[in-house]
Design a protein around this motif. Structure first.
Motif, PDB file in Angstrom:
ATOM      1  N   ALA A   1      49.787  70.029  48.600  1.00  0.00           N
ATOM      2  CA  ALA A   1      49.848  69.171  47.419  1.00  0.00           C
ATOM      3  C   ALA A   1      50.108  67.726  47.816  1.00  0.00           C
ATOM      4  O   ALA A   1      49.494  66.794  47.276  1.00  0.00           O
ATOM      5  CB  ALA A   1      50.944  69.675  46.477  1.00  0.00           C
ATOM      6  N   SER A   2      51.005  67.516  48.765  1.00  0.00           N
ATOM      7  CA  SER A   2      51.281  66.165  49.235  1.00  0.00           C
ATOM      8  C   SER A   2      50.032  65.525  49.827  1.00  0.00           C
ATOM      9  O   SER A   2      49.734  64.350  49.576  1.00  0.00           O
ATOM     10  CB  SER A   2      52.401  66.203  50.284  1.00  0.00           C
ATOM     11  OG  SER A   2      52.575  64.945  50.895  1.00  0.00           O
TER      12      SER A   2
ATOM     13  N   ARG B   1      45.527  68.969  59.199  1.00  0.00           N
ATOM     14  CA  ARG B   1      45.358  67.924  58.186  1.00  0.00           C
ATOM     15  C   ARG B   1      46.580  67.808  57.286  1.00  0.00           C
ATOM     16  O   ARG B   1      46.895  66.722  56.803  1.00  0.00           O
ATOM     17  CB  ARG B   1      44.101  68.188  57.357  1.00  0.00           C
ATOM     18  CG  ARG B   1      42.811  67.868  58.094  1.00  0.00           C
ATOM     19  CD  ARG B   1      41.625  67.825  57.150  1.00  0.00           C
ATOM     20  NE  ARG B   1      41.337  69.121  56.562  1.00  0.00           N
ATOM     21  CZ  ARG B   1      40.553  70.046  57.112  1.00  0.00           C
ATOM     22  NH1 ARG B   1      39.993  69.806  58.295  1.00  0.00           N
ATOM     23  NH2 ARG B   1      40.332  71.188  56.519  1.00  0.00           N
ATOM     24  N   ILE B   2      47.264  68.915  57.057  1.00  0.00           N
ATOM     25  CA  ILE B   2      48.449  68.869  56.199  1.00  0.00           C
ATOM     26  C   ILE B   2      49.733  68.906  57.019  1.00  0.00           C
ATOM     27  O   ILE B   2      50.818  69.117  56.476  1.00  0.00           O
ATOM     28  CB  ILE B   2      48.446  70.026  55.172  1.00  0.00           C
ATOM     29  CG1 ILE B   2      48.610  71.384  55.857  1.00  0.00           C
ATOM     30  CG2 ILE B   2      47.184  69.995  54.319  1.00  0.00           C
ATOM     31  CD1 ILE B   2      48.872  72.526  54.879  1.00  0.00           C
TER      32      ILE B   2
ATOM     33  N   TRP C   1      47.422  64.945  46.796  1.00  0.00           N
ATOM     34  CA  TRP C   1      47.803  64.106  45.653  1.00  0.00           C
ATOM     35  C   TRP C   1      48.542  62.825  46.042  1.00  0.00           C
ATOM     36  O   TRP C   1      48.661  61.918  45.217  1.00  0.00           O
ATOM     37  CB  TRP C   1      48.668  64.911  44.687  1.00  0.00           C
ATOM     38  CG  TRP C   1      47.958  66.105  44.126  1.00  0.00           C
ATOM     39  CD1 TRP C   1      46.604  66.289  44.014  1.00  0.00           C
ATOM     40  CD2 TRP C   1      48.564  67.292  43.609  1.00  0.00           C
ATOM     41  NE1 TRP C   1      46.325  67.518  43.466  1.00  0.00           N
ATOM     42  CE2 TRP C   1      47.515  68.163  43.194  1.00  0.00           C
ATOM     43  CE3 TRP C   1      49.876  67.726  43.440  1.00  0.00           C
ATOM     44  CZ2 TRP C   1      47.747  69.414  42.644  1.00  0.00           C
ATOM     45  CZ3 TRP C   1      50.112  68.969  42.887  1.00  0.00           C
ATOM     46  CH2 TRP C   1      49.060  69.795  42.495  1.00  0.00           C
ATOM     47  N   VAL C   2      49.036  62.766  47.272  1.00  0.00           N
ATOM     48  CA  VAL C   2      49.776  61.577  47.692  1.00  0.00           C
ATOM     49  C   VAL C   2      49.100  60.914  48.897  1.00  0.00           C
ATOM     50  O   VAL C   2      48.683  59.754  48.833  1.00  0.00           O
ATOM     51  CB  VAL C   2      51.243  61.926  48.027  1.00  0.00           C
ATOM     52  CG1 VAL C   2      51.995  60.679  48.514  1.00  0.00           C
ATOM     53  CG2 VAL C   2      51.940  62.539  46.818  1.00  0.00           C
ATOM     54  N   GLU C   3      48.993  61.641  49.990  1.00  0.00           N
ATOM     55  CA  GLU C   3      48.530  61.033  51.235  1.00  0.00           C
ATOM     56  C   GLU C   3      47.085  60.561  51.153  1.00  0.00           C
ATOM     57  O   GLU C   3      46.779  59.392  51.451  1.00  0.00           O
ATOM     58  CB  GLU C   3      48.704  62.028  52.386  1.00  0.00           C
ATOM     59  CG  GLU C   3      50.154  62.432  52.634  1.00  0.00           C
ATOM     60  CD  GLU C   3      50.269  63.645  53.534  1.00  0.00           C
ATOM     61  OE1 GLU C   3      49.580  63.666  54.579  1.00  0.00           O
ATOM     62  OE2 GLU C   3      51.029  64.579  53.201  1.00  0.00           O
TER      63      GLU C   3
END
Length: 378
Positions: free
Chosen positions: A352-353, A306-307, A356-358
């Protein structure tokens, strides 16, 4: 022991697909770590195995070909604007954020920063950011996103005249795509246009995924029946994939270091990577449940999957940043310390990306699509 039933996933999502993304990202990470530390040439066979981890990029391409083309097979009338919005929301925000950090830290030429921001770095000579060199594949991926709707529309029109023709066409196109890769010229990354990174030279990997999507959606096709028979023996196929990977570490597939691979060597590398991608992805979407698919479906593997986009984006800036901060020389060893320090930082930034972003931007894009559908229905 009798083979278990195939785990066909018409939804296009299986936890093991996330695990396969994690595997692809892991291959890319270790190949860059091995290159930066000089381990590719200093660790013998292990170094060569690590150095060929760039096949992880081909796995990412095959996954894109499978999942995105499967979406057009299931919903041939999906609005193209919504498709482009989803793709942009999925790829661009995290990419541009990472690029902004790299640009702020390394201060490249404005031209190179702009080309990377536009996803055009593979079409200009000498546009190369060492701390973000893996980003070439994003430009290739974006070009696939751009042409896929037209290709899917053409295939849909062909299917209306001959339902069996699309899969046959894609199967014929695969060796032609490998041949095209062999006809592309080499390039010095510092001064030339890297034509071998353009979509035509890399299309074979995407075609592998598209073929598997056709097989999933048309199980009665003669080619589908043959593919499914092959996948009944996943253990033998995984052994074949491992053998093919080892073969790809030899000189027939080109250099394992930063030099360009082109011509016949690139064609061989593409052919070998297609075999690996077809096996690894084919078992996930069509084969029986095995220890391989269970490992890919494990909680750790699916979380890493997922990341995985953030892992792909951040690992090289983190690695090169560590070299800049510590003053350690490149190619001087230290593979384990680099991974031990760089991987946790990369995972933290990737998590974090994603959080908080994707994810927020993808939720916004999904909401915009639903709002647009409601307006169209009025």
């Amino acid at each position: 022991m009798a083979a278990q039933p195939a785990r066909t996933s018409l939804s296009g999502h299986d936890a093991a697909l996330d695990g396969l993304r994690a595997l692809a990202a892991g291959l890319v990470v270790v190949t860059h770590a091995a290159f930066l530390t000089g381990s590719v040439t200093s660790l013998g066979l292990l170094g060569r195995i690590l150095g060929r981890g760039d096949i992880g990029v081909a796995i990412f391409f095959a996954l894109s070909g499978y999942l995105l083309y499967l979406g057009f097979l299931r919903w041939p009338g999906q609005p193209v604007g919504s498709y482009y919005l989803r793709r942009a929301a999925r790829v661009l925000p995290a990419y541009l954020l990472t690029l902004a950090v790299v640009v702020a830290a390394t201060r490249p030429a404005p031209r190179d920063a702009l080309l990377h921001a536009l996803g055009l770095q593979i079409y200009a000579p000498g546009s190369h950011l060492p701390a973000f060199s893996q980003s070439w594949s994003i430009a290739t991926e974006l070009s696939f996103y751009a042409v896929l709707p037209a290709a899917a529309f053409g295939v849909h029109a062909l299917r209306s005249r001959n339902p069996q023709a699309p899969l046959r066409l894609l199967v014929v196109a695969l060796p032609l795509a490998v041949l095209i890769s062999g006809l592309t010229p080499g390039a010095d990354l510092e001064v030339d246009v890297p034509v071998e990174r353009w979509l035509p030279a890399r299309s074979a990997s995407f075609l592998v995924g598209m073929i598997l999507a056709e097989v999933v959606m048309d199980p009665g096709h003669p080619i589908s029946a043959r593919v499914r028979r092959w996948l009944r023996e996943p253990t033998a196929l995984l052994a074949m994939a491992a053998t093919t990977y080892l073969l790809a570490t030899t000189p027939i597939a080109g250099l394992l270091t930063l030099g360009t691979v082109s011509g016949g060597q690139l064609a061989v590398k593409m052919a070998l990577s297609c075999v690996i991608c077809a096996i690894l992805l084919g078992i996930v979407v069509l084969g029986p449940a095995t220890a391989y698919t269970r490992a890919l479906s494990s909680p750790v593997a699916t979380w890493l999957g997922r990341i995985s986009y953030g892992i792909f984006l951040w690992h090289l800036p983190v690695f090169t940043g560590l070299y800049a901060v510590t003053g350690v020389s490149y190619f001087a060893g230290g593979l384990i310390p680099l991974l031990a320090i760089g991987l946790p930082i990369t995972l933290a930034l990737a998590a974090a990306s994603h959080a908080w972003v994707e994810e927020p931007i993808m939720r916004w894009a999904a909401g915009s699509r639903r709002r647009g559908a409601r307006l169209d229905a009025r």
